[in-house]
Write a protein that holds these residues in place. Sequence first.
Motif, PDB file in Angstrom:
ATOM      1  N   GLU B  61       0.845  -1.196   0.000  1.00 27.19           N
ATOM      2  CA  GLU B  61       0.000   0.000   0.000  1.00 27.19           C
ATOM      3  C   GLU B  61       0.886   1.254   0.000  1.00 27.19           C
ATOM      4  O   GLU B  61       0.665   2.198  -0.760  1.00 27.19           O
ATOM      5  N   PHE B  62       1.906   1.222   0.870  1.00 27.74           N
ATOM      6  CA  PHE B  62       2.834   2.355   0.946  1.00 27.74           C
ATOM      7  C   PHE B  62       3.537   2.578  -0.383  1.00 27.74           C
ATOM      8  O   PHE B  62       3.634   3.698  -0.884  1.00 27.74           O
ATOM      9  N   LEU B  63       4.036   1.479  -0.962  1.00 21.65           N
ATOM     10  CA  LEU B  63       4.827   1.611  -2.194  1.00 21.65           C
ATOM     11  C   LEU B  63       4.000   2.235  -3.318  1.00 21.65           C
ATOM     12  O   LEU B  63       4.448   3.129  -4.027  1.00 21.65           O
ATOM     13  N   ARG B  64       2.767   1.751  -3.467  1.00 20.36           N
ATOM     14  CA  ARG B  64       1.915   2.283  -4.530  1.00 20.36           C
ATOM     15  C   ARG B  64       1.648   3.775  -4.314  1.00 20.36           C
ATOM     16  O   ARG B  64       1.730   4.582  -5.235  1.00 20.36           O
ATOM     17  N   ARG B  65       1.359   4.124  -3.068  1.00 20.91           N
ATOM     18  CA  ARG B  65       1.023   5.517  -2.767  1.00 20.91           C
ATOM     19  C   ARG B  65       2.208   6.445  -3.033  1.00 20.91           C
ATOM     20  O   ARG B  65       2.090   7.474  -3.697  1.00 20.91           O
ATOM     21  N   VAL B  66       3.374   6.040  -2.515  1.00 15.91           N
ATOM     22  CA  VAL B  66       4.516   6.938  -2.627  1.00 15.91           C
ATOM     23  C   VAL B  66       4.965   7.040  -4.095  1.00 15.91           C
ATOM     24  O   VAL B  66       5.436   8.082  -4.550  1.00 15.91           O
ATOM     25  N   HIS B  67       4.753   5.961  -4.839  1.00 13.55           N
ATOM     26  CA  HIS B  67       5.063   5.984  -6.259  1.00 13.55           C
ATOM     27  C   HIS B  67       4.163   6.953  -7.009  1.00 13.55           C
ATOM     28  O   HIS B  67       4.616   7.745  -7.832  1.00 13.55           O
ATOM     29  N   ASP B  69       2.566   9.440  -5.741  1.00 17.42           N
ATOM     30  CA  ASP B  69       2.795  10.816  -5.289  1.00 17.42           C
ATOM     31  C   ASP B  69       4.093  11.394  -5.841  1.00 17.42           C
ATOM     32  O   ASP B  69       4.160  12.580  -6.145  1.00 17.42           O
ATOM     33  N   LEU B  70       5.126  10.569  -5.945  1.00 17.42           N
ATOM     34  CA  LEU B  70       6.407  11.111  -6.398  1.00 17.42           C
ATOM     35  C   LEU B  70       6.623  10.919  -7.897  1.00 17.42           C
ATOM     36  O   LEU B  70       7.037  11.837  -8.590  1.00 17.42           O
ATOM     37  N   ASN B  71       6.361   9.718  -8.390  1.00 16.48           N
ATOM     38  CA  ASN B  71       6.646   9.448  -9.799  1.00 16.48           C
ATOM     39  C   ASN B  71       5.424   9.561 -10.699  1.00 16.48           C
ATOM     40  O   ASN B  71       5.530   9.436 -11.903  1.00 16.48           O
ATOM     41  N   GLY B  72       4.266   9.729 -10.109  1.00 14.03           N
ATOM     42  CA  GLY B  72       3.079   9.975 -10.916  1.00 14.03           C
ATOM     43  C   GLY B  72       2.502   8.747 -11.581  1.00 14.03           C
ATOM     44  O   GLY B  72       1.688   8.863 -12.491  1.00 14.03           O
ATOM     45  N   LYS B  73       2.941   7.550 -11.158  1.00 16.70           N
ATOM     46  CA  LYS B  73       2.356   6.332 -11.723  1.00 16.70           C
ATOM     47  C   LYS B  73       2.582   5.167 -10.767  1.00 16.70           C
ATOM     48  O   LYS B  73       3.378   5.271  -9.828  1.00 16.70           O
ATOM     49  N   ILE B  74       1.908   4.069 -11.024  1.00 13.46           N
ATOM     50  CA  ILE B  74       2.074   2.900 -10.160  1.00 13.46           C
ATOM     51  C   ILE B  74       3.451   2.272 -10.409  1.00 13.46           C
ATOM     52  O   ILE B  74       4.039   2.462 -11.474  1.00 13.46           O
ATOM     53  N   PRO B  75       3.977   1.530  -9.430  1.00 15.15           N
ATOM     54  CA  PRO B  75       5.283   0.892  -9.628  1.00 15.15           C
ATOM     55  C   PRO B  75       5.184  -0.288 -10.588  1.00 15.15           C
ATOM     56  O   PRO B  75       4.104  -0.851 -10.775  1.00 15.15           O
ATOM     57  N   SER B  76       6.307  -0.661 -11.170  1.00 15.55           N
ATOM     58  CA  SER B  76       6.317  -1.844 -12.030  1.00 15.55           C
ATOM     59  C   SER B  76       6.210  -3.100 -11.164  1.00 15.55           C
ATOM     60  O   SER B  76       6.491  -3.064  -9.965  1.00 15.55           O
ATOM     61  N   GLN B 352       2.178   7.612   6.405  1.00 18.25           N
ATOM     62  CA  GLN B 352       2.272   6.180   6.122  1.00 18.25           C
ATOM     63  C   GLN B 352       1.154   5.341   6.750  1.00 18.25           C
ATOM     64  O   GLN B 352       1.207   4.118   6.739  1.00 18.25           O
ATOM     65  N   ARG B 353       0.136   5.976   7.299  1.00 14.38           N
ATOM     66  CA  ARG B 353      -0.992   5.187   7.815  1.00 14.38           C
ATOM     67  C   ARG B 353      -1.761   4.558   6.662  1.00 14.38           C
ATOM     68  O   ARG B 353      -1.762   5.061   5.544  1.00 14.38           O
ATOM     69  N   THR B 354      -2.470   3.478   6.961  1.00 20.25           N
ATOM     70  CA  THR B 354      -3.325   2.881   5.932  1.00 20.25           C
ATOM     71  C   THR B 354      -4.509   3.814   5.633  1.00 20.25           C
ATOM     72  O   THR B 354      -4.897   4.623   6.476  1.00 20.25           O
ATOM     73  N   SER B 355      -5.048   3.671   4.444  1.00 23.90           N
ATOM     74  CA  SER B 355      -6.234   4.469   4.122  1.00 23.90           C
ATOM     75  C   SER B 355      -7.511   3.804   4.622  1.00 23.90           C
ATOM     76  O   SER B 355      -8.592   4.378   4.529  1.00 23.90           O
ATOM     77  N   ALA B 356      -7.382   2.579   5.127  1.00 21.70           N
ATOM     78  CA  ALA B 356      -8.565   1.901   5.672  1.00 21.70           C
ATOM     79  C   ALA B 356      -8.929   2.530   7.015  1.00 21.70           C
ATOM     80  O   ALA B 356      -8.089   2.625   7.907  1.00 21.70           O
ATOM     81  N   GLU B 520     -10.110   0.685  -6.531  1.00 24.07           N
ATOM     82  CA  GLU B 520      -8.766   0.536  -5.976  1.00 24.07           C
ATOM     83  C   GLU B 520      -7.702   0.946  -6.991  1.00 24.07           C
ATOM     84  O   GLU B 520      -6.651   1.460  -6.622  1.00 24.07           O
ATOM     85  N   PHE B 521      -7.980   0.733  -8.265  1.00 22.49           N
ATOM     86  CA  PHE B 521      -7.026   1.164  -9.291  1.00 22.49           C
ATOM     87  C   PHE B 521      -7.099   2.673  -9.519  1.00 22.49           C
ATOM     88  O   PHE B 521      -6.081   3.334  -9.658  1.00 22.49           O
ATOM     89  N   SER B 522      -8.303   3.217  -9.571  1.00 22.90           N
ATOM     90  CA  SER B 522      -8.432   4.621  -9.973  1.00 22.90           C
ATOM     91  C   SER B 522      -8.317   5.601  -8.804  1.00 22.90           C
ATOM     92  O   SER B 522      -8.511   6.794  -8.984  1.00 22.90           O
ATOM     93  N   LEU B 523      -7.992   5.086  -7.625  1.00 22.38           N
ATOM     94  CA  LEU B 523      -7.752   5.986  -6.496  1.00 22.38           C
ATOM     95  C   LEU B 523      -6.317   5.820  -6.015  1.00 22.38           C
ATOM     96  O   LEU B 523      -5.735   4.746  -6.123  1.00 22.38           O
ATOM     97  N   ASN B 524      -5.782   6.889  -5.461  1.00 24.08           N
ATOM     98  CA  ASN B 524      -4.504   6.797  -4.758  1.00 24.08           C
ATOM     99  C   ASN B 524      -4.869   6.690  -3.282  1.00 24.08           C
ATOM    100  O   ASN B 524      -5.485   7.585  -2.727  1.00 24.08           O
TER     101      ASN B 524
END
Lengths: 434, 525
Positions: B61-67, B69-76, B352-356, B520-524
Amino acid sequence: MNTQLWFPENKSPEPYDKDMSRRSFLKFGTSSFLGMIAMQHLQLPALSAIDALPSQAEHCIVLFMNGGPSQLDTFDPKAGTANGGPFKAISTSAKGIEFSENLPLLAEQAHHLSIIRSMVSGEGNHERARFLLHTGYAPTGSVSHPTLGSIASYYMDDEDFELPSCVNINSPTFTGGFLGAAHDPFLVSNPMEPLEDLKYPPQMDRHRFRQRLRMLKDLEKDFLKKRDTRSTEAHQAIYKKADKLINSPHAKAFSLNEEPITLRESYGMNQFGQGCLMARRLVEAGVKFVEVSLDGWDTHSNNFESVKNLLSVVDPAFSALVKDLADREILDKTVVLWLGEFGRTPRINENDGRDHYPNGWSAVLAGGGVRGGQAVGATDADGIEVVNRPVSVPDLFASLCFALGIDYHTENYSRMGRPIRVVDNGAVVKELFA
Amino acid sequence: MRIIQRTREFRIISLAAITLLAFGAAVEARISTSTKHLDEYINTTLKEEGIKPSKRSKDAEFLRRVHLDLNGKIPSVEEVVRFLDDGSKNKREKKIDELLGSEPFLDNWTRIWVNWLVGRGNSDRRFELTNWVREALARNLTYDRFVAALITADGKITENGAGGFLLRYDLSPIDLTAQTSRLFLGLPMQCAQCHDHKSEEWLQEDFYSIAAFFATTEYERIYEKDENGEEEEIDVVLRNIPRGSVYIPDAEQETPPRFLDGERYKGSPMLRRRALSEWLTSKENPYFRRAIVNRIWAHFMGKGFVEPLDGFGEEYPPTHPELLDWLADDFAAHNYDLRYLMRTILNSQTYQRTSAANKHNADDETHYSHAYVKPLNAEQFFYSMIEATGFDRLQKRRDRGALEHMKRRYLERFIFLLANGEMEELEAFNGTVPQALMMINGPLVNDSGDHKARGSLINDILKRWRTTADRVDQIYLRTLSRPATASEQSYFKRYEDTSLYRDKELPYEDLYWALLNSAEFSLNH
């Protein structure tokens, strides 16, 4: 190498005639402005009488001339004067009203048209003026005002109707703004090509698609349970709406092949002409608002040749549209508006061109309860100053809303929670409906 | 001549700076005292309000979010797997620093800054401005100098792309004042253009006093004949000039330059913009640092201390005034280093808290008890789709030119589907009928999801992975950047077992489609 200088004393890099604008600005900026306020107050009883009339229009078609068309070479000819240019004026089917000679077909429909020759808008920059003419508000940067089509969609949308209620043909305009993305215009970028994404891909049918939708709903349940769920239903609703559109019998309104070739040709076999025909088909199917745009009107040089070419597209398309709507007896239910973001300077510049002019230009209305065969307002003999009945953009918007039965005094809330009227500071131009 | 040299030098420095940043980052990965202070403040207010915060996010969850926010896309997929397998304790700090020094970060934040500065539409000399912003970010130009360079830009645009900011507004003192005040000061002064501001203290005169600083600038467009004999603009030169004035509509007298604190500017007209930039970026001016801290905070946290972002003033008081001031002062004390500010926020427990949400904090919208979900904007959505669908990989197999063209067309459509031409940063890609049509019927989704098409993403996964569980995991990793849960695995099993398809691979296509279309895909988040 040559250079062009621009000094900050000029407000615009493509300056409209400064002396003229200052003169007319002073006139409207002070005395006339107060005059207008006084007039509005005096007219209040008459206006409420109009407000009480049942509205007639259920649809609106806007023909938008991107770049700003020359009023002198179209609907407010000044043939024979220094500003008039080479074109002659011709008489029309409306008594006492003349058009430029480049509009022979439209001249035959003039009894359906109401020409406003006294538009005063004050915005001489393309982008700002385009925003103003689409939303009724000058851009401020912080409020995302909805475009007229989105306003129509917001107030007139029929939940059960399968097609989008607001369509842009040829180029995108603005969005639904604070009224929400659900009211964004639906773009048809080229009416002469089949619409993208309207058909299922191979291997897909309605049954399988519904199965996918069910899977989607099941799988996202857990995620959404612990998160703000307000958007889910909207999300599902959008997909259902898209599904309805794909499977709707009305979707054939987007395909022009069903029209007889002679009719297609009478509109002109070009993107604008065919866009006008698509607008008629969409309106007939029940779409509330269609805007068809035509680029190329920013004629700083070589104005007359360009305008002549552009009008050879506009004249058949606009006249065929009005005639077609009238023949099908839907003109009364459809208000048609032709205009650009501003007009062009009466004075002809050294490049045989005309520059931006927001202080006295023309817009044309037809149908939807608007009385045809008349001109509202006037400019002086040189086309420089409005001498009668200035009409502001909010006045024009109020009139359109009135024709469409939208209460333009209503307030909606911007994203910051600021109350914003549908139309601010405008009043219905009652002459249009009298 | 000297200017040209400086530009070259500048490029070399920027390359060096990237290397240095990445290197320095690896050494220095630890939680700063600024981050600790931030968390203490947020946790104290949560305690005072009696709101129990949500748990720390899971690694995926963290990795996807920070990606995003910083790189503007999901990680590979590869990056997700590597990160999940990494057992080191400080892997999040390391990841944040790695991303802050990466090329995709530069691409993404260049896009963000250009959109903030000049909007999404086509603007005069956007290309030069974009290159300038990218270089400025690459060498970590401090924020005060960044803004000063934009305000005071002069010379040839081909040598100093910062001038693209002034040119976007056509040097209009009015438009530049509106944009400067809202973006760099967070003040909604544009309303004062036409009338005294209704609820704030800003007067029309204040607005025009600032506008006067922009009035003594001109530009010169330089043309040259190209090979066909057509005049072509080859450059634009910006320069200061000794005269220029602004008038409040209907006023007889020009409005002289004056700072918002009331002090008149009496210096040379040729130095007006420099004086404005000095006043603007001075440590005496708290609005300047608060506005950017609030903006960056809102970008990462999904909600600003002050909303709207240009709503500073009486009408929209900050939710956490002391923290905002503290972060702003800390940012200034650290030399207006944007990466420092980002690192401070991103390393916090708060970020870094969960969005849940848990039972106690579902209604909280202002205390940061859980991560607030953010809709993906058009660019994030588009680049994430490109990543998820393996579009770039496909490119190697097919005609490159045609695919690049397709990509550009898609992006245009994505931008239109959302865009306003206006400068709404928080504009969401939140679902319209045309978007849905593209997701249902469009080739971007369906070509990659066609298991029979050789080289398509699903074709590839099915070929490479044999068990249902592996295949399902791969599809989840591709789209949602995490493996499937046990219940998701069993749901798919059931779906597969009860499906009436003759072609047994079709359920995988359905799964892929459903996940790409999910919230889940279309939200950060």
